[in-house]
Enzyme design. Structure first.
Site, PDB file in Angstrom:
ATOM      1  N   ASP A 172      -5.032   7.801 -26.753  1.00  0.00           N
ATOM      2  CA  ASP A 172      -5.520   8.492 -25.559  1.00  0.00           C
ATOM      3  C   ASP A 172      -4.982   7.896 -24.265  1.00  0.00           C
ATOM      4  OD1 ASP A 172      -6.877   6.097 -25.434  1.00  0.00           O
ATOM      5  OD2 ASP A 172      -8.882   6.960 -25.644  1.00  0.00           O
TER       6      ASP A 172
ATOM      7  N   HIS B 242      -1.811  -0.736 -29.978  1.00  0.00           N
ATOM      8  CA  HIS B 242      -2.898  -1.236 -29.136  1.00  0.00           C
ATOM      9  C   HIS B 242      -3.645  -0.103 -28.445  1.00  0.00           C
ATOM     10  CE1 HIS B 242      -2.364  -5.797 -28.841  1.00  0.00           C
ATOM     11  NE2 HIS B 242      -1.609  -5.394 -29.844  1.00  0.00           N
TER      12      HIS B 242
ATOM     13  N   HIS C 233       6.218  -5.315 -38.682  1.00  0.00           N
ATOM     14  CA  HIS C 233       6.682  -6.665 -38.341  1.00  0.00           C
ATOM     15  C   HIS C 233       8.180  -6.830 -38.550  1.00  0.00           C
ATOM     16  CE1 HIS C 233       2.561  -8.946 -38.796  1.00  0.00           C
ATOM     17  NE2 HIS C 233       2.615  -8.179 -37.732  1.00  0.00           N
ATOM     18  N   THR C 234       8.789  -5.903 -39.222  1.00  0.00           N
ATOM     19  CA  THR C 234      10.227  -6.001 -39.465  1.00  0.00           C
ATOM     20  C   THR C 234      11.041  -6.032 -38.180  1.00  0.00           C
ATOM     21  OG1 THR C 234      12.075  -5.047 -40.707  1.00  0.00           O
ATOM     22  CG2 THR C 234      10.564  -3.501 -39.684  1.00  0.00           C
TER      23      THR C 234
ATOM     24  N   ASP D 265      13.746  -2.052 -41.371  1.00  0.00           N
ATOM     25  CA  ASP D 265      14.066  -1.974 -42.794  1.00  0.00           C
ATOM     26  C   ASP D 265      12.951  -2.631 -43.596  1.00  0.00           C
ATOM     27  OD1 ASP D 265      14.435  -4.694 -42.373  1.00  0.00           O
ATOM     28  OD2 ASP D 265      16.627  -4.575 -42.373  1.00  0.00           O
TER      29      ASP D 265
ATOM     30  N   THR E  57      17.016  -9.712 -40.152  1.00  0.00           N
ATOM     31  CA  THR E  57      17.444  -8.460 -39.507  1.00  0.00           C
ATOM     32  C   THR E  57      16.409  -8.053 -38.458  1.00  0.00           C
ATOM     33  OG1 THR E  57      16.369  -7.119 -41.238  1.00  0.00           O
ATOM     34  CG2 THR E  57      18.703  -7.670 -41.554  1.00  0.00           C
TER      35      THR E  57
ATOM     36  N   SER F 194      -5.395   5.116 -22.982  1.00  0.00           N
ATOM     37  CA  SER F 194      -6.319   4.232 -22.257  1.00  0.00           C
ATOM     38  C   SER F 194      -5.682   2.877 -21.984  1.00  0.00           C
ATOM     39  CB  SER F 194      -7.621   4.066 -23.049  1.00  0.00           C
ATOM     40  OG  SER F 194      -7.359   3.627 -24.371  1.00  0.00           O
TER      41      SER F 194
ATOM     42  N   VAL G 237      -7.679   1.528 -30.694  1.00  0.00           N
ATOM     43  CA  VAL G 237      -8.913   1.376 -29.915  1.00  0.00           C
ATOM     44  C   VAL G 237      -9.313   2.753 -29.393  1.00  0.00           C
ATOM     45  CG1 VAL G 237     -10.034   0.260 -27.947  1.00  0.00           C
ATOM     46  CG2 VAL G 237      -8.293  -0.979 -29.267  1.00  0.00           C
TER      47      VAL G 237
ATOM     48  N   GLY H  92      -8.596   5.714 -30.471  1.00  0.00           N
ATOM     49  CA  GLY H  92      -7.644   6.802 -30.625  1.00  0.00           C
ATOM     50  C   GLY H  92      -6.484   6.764 -29.648  1.00  0.00           C
TER      51      GLY H  92
END
Length: 326
Positions: free
Chosen positions: A70, A62, A190-191, A250, A245, A72, A66, A68
């Site tokens: 940095d 996040h 998402h793992t 993984d 898991t 923010s 947006v 780079g």
């Protein structure tokens, strides 16, 4: 629970890479204990709060997607200015992730004041936490400065959402200079994620299909309906993106997609779209290939649109600009 669904938060701004002055040994002379301090704090925090790794990874995306990496995203809103942190899509960002960055910054400031940026701390912490939960080692460089601007109005349209079409998602990645292959690898985060029920409720409570979407394992859909039965009254109700898991980094996420265990609409889309399906198949079969692709894509994201020199500062506090007057 806070939502940890990573949801493909993708940058729409310039794809150019600004790597000026970044190096792996940037703090060797000016703050030699930086990395040792960072590793010790993230280790202690992850042991005490096991969701720290996924939360920090989400915070990294996040921030970096947006404008780079940095820091923010770390800036708190003021009466005069609403920061990125309070944009709608960022309101569920986890407290443990902010906390571990604050702890590292506090410790490092005692050892070497005004040297280490908050953006470098976030990147370094993310790298270490990914490894701690079984993921690949991401090669990161340091030397970033912290942003001088954080505006919630800069967020919308730069972070993709799980209900977007694959055409839309791919176009966002391409606009940021990331390939389809890099997109599929990054979604593998998402793992270790989990998502609020409201993010996938339309899939499992579809009145026209009482058994859930045809592409979802029916037993899985039934369990999700039980879990999320009261989601309209409890917005914190969540489910793991990887049901088998969830705490281990993984390639199980990709294996799940092939057997109807994709939680989000975007998960299903990436598993069966002709442009992405072969990559999902590859990463499901070859964890080494996934780890290598993920690490390289993360490195690329971490070096995108970096602020150096007068384009930024080293904040004394990660949640405030140095010239903050209150």
């Amino acid at each position: 629970m806070k939502s940890f669904g990573l949801c493909l938060f993708i940058l729409v701004s310039s794809p150019c890479l600004l790597q000026a002055n970044l190096s792996s040994d940037y703090y060797t002379k000016t703050c030699p204990e930086f990395e040792e301090t960072l590793v010790q704090i993230v280790t202690d925090k992850q042991i005490a709060a096991p969701t720290t790794a996924v939360g920090t990874l989400r915070l990294f995306f996040h921030d970096c997607m947006v404008d780079g990496c940095d820091a923010s995203i770390l800036v708190a809103s003021t009466p005069r200015k609403t920061s990125e942190r309070d944009a709608d899509i960022n309101r569920s960002l986890p407290g443990d992730a902010f906390d571990v960055i604050t702890r590292i910054k506090t410790a490092v400031e005692l050892k070497c004041p005004n040297i280490v940026s908050c953006s470098d701390i976030l990147v370094g912490a993310t790298r270490s936490l990914i490894s701690m939960v079984g993921g690949p080692r991401v090669n990161v460089k340091f030397g970033r400065k912290d942003s001088l601007v954080s505006d919630m109005n800069r967020v919308e349209g730069k972070l993709a959402r799980p209900n977007m079409t694959m055409d839309h998602i791919i176009s966002i990645f391409e606009s940021s200079g990331l390939t389809v292959q890099e997109m599929v690898a990054l979604v593998g985060a998402h793992t270790i994620g989990f998502s609020h029920c409201k993010e996938f409720a339309s899939r499992i409570f579809n009145k026209s299909d009482q058994n859930g979407p045809v592409e979802m394992n029916p037993k899985y859909a039934a369990e999700l309906r039980k879990l999320c039965a009261n989601y309209t009254n409890d917005e914190q109700m969540s489910a793991f993106n990887d049901v088998f898991t969830p705490g281990k980094f993984d390639n199980m996420y990709y294996k799940n997609l092939k057997h109807g265990y994709g939680l989000l609409q975007s998960d299903h889309a990436i598993a069966f779209d002709n442009r992405t399906r072969s990559l999902v198949d590859l990463y499901a079969e070859d964890e080494t290939a996934f780890f290598d692709a993920f690490a390289k894509a993360m490195e690329k994201v971490s070096e995108k649109n970096v602020k150096t020199g007068k384009l930024g500062e080293v904040r004394r506090r990660c949640d405030q600009y140095n010239d903050y007057k209150g």
